[in-house]
Scaffold this motif. Structure first.
Motif, PDB file in Angstrom:
ATOM      1  N   LEU A  89      -5.433   4.319   3.494  1.00 49.96           N
ATOM      2  CA  LEU A  89      -4.396   3.808   4.392  1.00 49.96           C
ATOM      3  C   LEU A  89      -4.285   2.287   4.272  1.00 49.96           C
ATOM      4  CD1 LEU A  89      -4.842   5.881   7.682  1.00 49.96           C
ATOM      5  CD2 LEU A  89      -2.939   5.982   6.053  1.00 49.96           C
ATOM      6  N   GLY A  90      -5.415   1.630   4.110  1.00 50.35           N
ATOM      7  CA  GLY A  90      -5.404   0.179   3.942  1.00 50.35           C
ATOM      8  C   GLY A  90      -4.660  -0.244   2.690  1.00 50.35           C
ATOM      9  N   ILE A  91      -4.854   0.475   1.601  1.00 48.80           N
ATOM     10  CA  ILE A  91      -4.147   0.168   0.359  1.00 48.80           C
ATOM     11  C   ILE A  91      -2.648   0.351   0.534  1.00 48.80           C
ATOM     12  CG2 ILE A  91      -3.751   0.998  -2.009  1.00 48.80           C
ATOM     13  CD1 ILE A  91      -6.779   1.583  -2.133  1.00 48.80           C
ATOM     14  N   THR A  92      -2.250   1.432   1.204  1.00 50.20           N
ATOM     15  CA  THR A  92      -0.826   1.684   1.443  1.00 50.20           C
ATOM     16  C   THR A  92      -0.194   0.559   2.258  1.00 50.20           C
ATOM     17  OG1 THR A  92      -1.163   4.086   1.369  1.00 50.20           O
ATOM     18  CG2 THR A  92       0.830   3.297   2.472  1.00 50.20           C
ATOM     19  N   ARG A  93      -0.908   0.101   3.292  1.00 52.33           N
ATOM     20  CA  ARG A  93      -0.365  -0.960   4.144  1.00 52.33           C
ATOM     21  C   ARG A  93      -0.284  -2.289   3.406  1.00 52.33           C
ATOM     22  NH1 ARG A  93      -3.394   1.928   8.444  1.00 52.33           N
ATOM     23  NH2 ARG A  93      -5.260   0.723   7.939  1.00 52.33           N
ATOM     24  N   SER A 100       7.096  -6.419   0.699  1.00 46.75           N
ATOM     25  CA  SER A 100       8.020  -7.065   1.643  1.00 46.75           C
ATOM     26  C   SER A 100       8.103  -8.563   1.431  1.00 46.75           C
ATOM     27  CB  SER A 100       7.604  -6.766   3.085  1.00 46.75           C
ATOM     28  OG  SER A 100       6.414  -7.466   3.428  1.00 46.75           O
ATOM     29  N   GLU A 101       7.136  -9.137   0.691  1.00 48.57           N
ATOM     30  CA  GLU A 101       7.138 -10.567   0.421  1.00 48.57           C
ATOM     31  C   GLU A 101       8.074 -10.955  -0.719  1.00 48.57           C
ATOM     32  OE1 GLU A 101       5.133 -13.365   1.953  1.00 48.57           O
ATOM     33  OE2 GLU A 101       5.700 -11.804   3.366  1.00 48.57           O
ATOM     34  N   LEU A 102       8.638  -9.973  -1.414  1.00 49.50           N
ATOM     35  CA  LEU A 102       9.663 -10.274  -2.411  1.00 49.50           C
ATOM     36  C   LEU A 102      10.885 -10.858  -1.725  1.00 49.50           C
ATOM     37  CD1 LEU A 102       9.499  -7.230  -4.815  1.00 49.50           C
ATOM     38  CD2 LEU A 102       9.590  -9.601  -5.549  1.00 49.50           C
ATOM     39  N   LYS A 103      11.504 -11.825  -2.365  1.00 51.15           N
ATOM     40  CA  LYS A 103      12.669 -12.467  -1.767  1.00 51.15           C
ATOM     41  C   LYS A 103      13.828 -12.460  -2.752  1.00 51.15           C
ATOM     42  CE  LYS A 103      10.197 -15.636   1.286  1.00 51.15           C
ATOM     43  NZ  LYS A 103      10.058 -17.027   1.741  1.00 51.15           N
ATOM     44  N   ALA A 104      15.011 -12.364  -2.192  1.00 52.48           N
ATOM     45  CA  ALA A 104      16.232 -12.492  -2.989  1.00 52.48           C
ATOM     46  C   ALA A 104      17.091 -13.564  -2.352  1.00 52.48           C
ATOM     47  CB  ALA A 104      16.997 -11.166  -3.027  1.00 52.48           C
ATOM     48  N   GLY A 234      -4.879   4.690  17.856  1.00 57.06           N
ATOM     49  CA  GLY A 234      -5.177   4.332  16.484  1.00 57.06           C
ATOM     50  C   GLY A 234      -4.541   3.044  16.005  1.00 57.06           C
ATOM     51  N   TYR A 235      -3.789   2.348  16.851  1.00 60.18           N
ATOM     52  CA  TYR A 235      -3.240   1.049  16.471  1.00 60.18           C
ATOM     53  C   TYR A 235      -4.384   0.034  16.401  1.00 60.18           C
ATOM     54  CZ  TYR A 235       1.700   2.325  17.058  1.00 60.18           C
ATOM     55  OH  TYR A 235       2.948   2.887  16.907  1.00 60.18           O
ATOM     56  N   SER A 263      -2.604  -2.102  11.843  1.00 57.15           N
ATOM     57  CA  SER A 263      -2.150  -0.711  11.770  1.00 57.15           C
ATOM     58  C   SER A 263      -1.232  -0.434  12.958  1.00 57.15           C
ATOM     59  CB  SER A 263      -3.359   0.239  11.823  1.00 57.15           C
ATOM     60  OG  SER A 263      -2.957   1.588  11.767  1.00 57.15           O
ATOM     61  N   PRO A 264      -0.068   0.161  12.707  1.00 57.60           N
ATOM     62  CA  PRO A 264       0.333   0.922  11.510  1.00 57.60           C
ATOM     63  C   PRO A 264       0.858   0.080  10.350  1.00 57.60           C
ATOM     64  CG  PRO A 264       2.034   1.067  13.174  1.00 57.60           C
ATOM     65  CD  PRO A 264       0.906   0.318  13.803  1.00 57.60           C
ATOM     66  N   HIS A 265       0.964  -1.238  10.512  1.00 56.41           N
ATOM     67  CA  HIS A 265       1.425  -2.101   9.422  1.00 56.41           C
ATOM     68  C   HIS A 265       0.747  -3.454   9.557  1.00 56.41           C
ATOM     69  CE1 HIS A 265       3.932  -4.078  12.439  1.00 56.41           C
ATOM     70  NE2 HIS A 265       4.316  -2.873  12.823  1.00 56.41           N
ATOM     71  N   LEU A 266       0.881  -4.297   8.538  1.00 59.67           N
ATOM     72  CA  LEU A 266       0.278  -5.624   8.543  1.00 59.67           C
ATOM     73  C   LEU A 266       1.281  -6.681   8.998  1.00 59.67           C
ATOM     74  CD1 LEU A 266      -1.597  -5.528   5.097  1.00 59.67           C
ATOM     75  CD2 LEU A 266      -2.534  -5.007   7.360  1.00 59.67           C
ATOM     76  N   GLY A 267       0.808  -7.642   9.766  1.00 65.69           N
ATOM     77  CA  GLY A 267       1.676  -8.737  10.193  1.00 65.69           C
ATOM     78  C   GLY A 267       0.885  -9.803  10.926  1.00 65.69           C
ATOM     79  N   THR A 268       1.271 -11.060  10.790  1.00 59.03           N
ATOM     80  CA  THR A 268       0.652 -12.160  11.531  1.00 59.03           C
ATOM     81  C   THR A 268       1.724 -12.912  12.307  1.00 59.03           C
ATOM     82  OG1 THR A 268       0.844 -13.612   9.610  1.00 59.03           O
ATOM     83  CG2 THR A 268      -1.261 -12.489   9.923  1.00 59.03           C
TER      84      THR A 268
END
Length: 407
Positions: A89-93, A100-104, A234-235, A263-268
């Motif tokens: 799960l950690g690898i998936t997140r 998501s860090e890709l930019k256009a 589980g968060y 979890s369920p996703h990464l963010g700061t």
């Protein structure tokens, strides 16, 4: 991207990587961006679906390979895959976060929007140069594959501390951490450099029990720390405290503090500058809130652990004023499943906290130790050592400075 801008990016990109890494990346870029396929679009950009799937596969394989190689070479820095959270799960997140860090055209993209955007090699190079995880992973892969991890290469080409901090506090114990290794890698990259190299477990509800008094004693005056909370759904979320925790009814800390979700996703979520309500820790008062908080305001914290251990809240409608964080827990009011605190970096030089059955010299620790330590129960006559109760009653009457003189 203009010619001059593209040229400067190319120079910066090449200076970031060795010749071997540049060759490796060029092959990857050619494959992902579609420049070696019949379906190549204008400017070497791949069809959207093909690009997204190829990038996901590339990132996931890269993370898996690095962790596997570090484990094989016994370079996990004290971390044990068997004593950490769900590895897959950690690898998936972490994969989703890096995508998501890709930019256009200078804009951040969520994972859902990646299918609607075309990318070429210039965007890929920008991403690789800008996101620190990518060069760290690539350095690790090349070094481990070429066996450049022997003592003669340490500090010259690759060190495992570029990826993972040294872990102290769980190796020879039965304690399991809710942190998974990909999440550790993610958190490390968001910390100030002086707090990245070494982490030590100060408190785990698994090992130390479910007591706010004990929790407070374990974390006071230990320097910068990471607070990790797992709720009953589980968060997993928490906060970085950039200064030592102090027991007092005022806000403390500085703008280096931040909140995060794992979890369920990464963010700061960093300081907004709106107020200075970075950290708060209080206990045993009737007129002020008792508990630990980060961000927001009294009774409306971005993250709150109540002194009535096991209860907390994360309030943000729509965002926490201090950190601009959303609600971190599954529900606004949550029940704590697991609570951990890690000291990050070296301990403060002026740390005088006492360990075990010693006289505590700081007023706040003094109060908490007498409330909650097993040795106090024994010494005060509630155990088998009834004869020493009078001595401990005497100690209760001393000020912290008097106690210091008796030690």
């Amino acid at each position: 991207m203009g010619n001059s801008e593209s040229s400067s990016l190319d120079v910066a990109w090449r200076s970031k990587f060795s010749t071997e890494e540049q060759t490796f990346l060029s092959v990857i870029f050619d494959s992902i961006s579609g420049s070696d396929t019949a379906e190549e679009t204008k400017d070497g950009k791949a069809p959207q679906k093909q690009f997204t799937l190829a990038m996901l596969k590339f990132i996931e394989d890269m993370i898996v390979s690095v962790i596997h190689l570090l484990q094989h070479e016994k370079m996990l820095k004290g971390w044990n895959v068997e004593k950490t959270g769900d590895y897959n799960l950690g690898i998936t997140r972490l994969t989703a976060y890096l995508m998501s860090e890709l930019k256009a055209e200078g804009e951040d993209l969520s994972a859902e929007k990646l299918h609607a955007v075309e990318f070429g090699q210039s965007e890929l190079k920008d991403w690789v140069y800008r996101v620190s995880h990518i060069p760290n992973f690539l350095h690790a892969l090349i070094a481990l594959a070429l066996h450049l991890t022997k003592p003669q290469y340490h500090g010259e080409f690759f060190s495992a501390t570029q990826v993972l901090p040294q872990c102290l506090g769980i190796k020879y114990t039965g304690v399991f951490t809710v942190l998974d290794i990909p999440s550790v890698i993610y958190l490390k990259s968001n910390l100030p450099s002086e707090n990245q190299s070494q982490w030590k477990l100060l408190f785990s509800s698994q090992a130390h029990g479910e007591s706010f008094s004990r929790f407070s004693v374990q974390i006071l005056h230990k320097g910068p720390t990471l607070l990790i909370v797992k709720d009953s759904f589980g968060y997993i979320f928490g906060g970085f405290a950039s200064c030592s925790w102090e027991l007092k009814p005022q806000f403390q800390g500085d703008s280096k503090c931040f909140l995060f979700t794992l979890s369920p996703h990464l963010g700061t979520f960093n300081s907004t500058g709106y107020n200075d309500h970075f950290m708060y820790l209080n206990h045993g008062q009737q007129t002020m809130p008792n508990g630990l908080g980060m961000g927001g305001q009294h009774s409306y914290f971005g993250l709150w652990i109540d002194s009535n251990y096991g209860q907390g809240h994360s309030k943000a409608k729509p965002r926490c004023t201090t950190y601009s964080s959303p609600q971190l827990s599954a529900k606004e009011h949550f029940t704590v499943d697991t609570l951990e605190v890690w000291m990050v970096g070296n301990p403060p030089k002026n740390d005088l906290d006492c360990l075990g059955p010693q006289i505590v010299v700081r007023e706040e620790v003094w109060y908490l130790q007498l409330q909650d330590c097993d040795w106090w129960g024994r010494m005060s006559g509630r155990g088998n050592h009834r004869g020493s109760g009078a001595f401990m009653m005497f100690l209760q009457t001393l000020s912290p400075m008097d106690a210091e003189k008796t030690s």
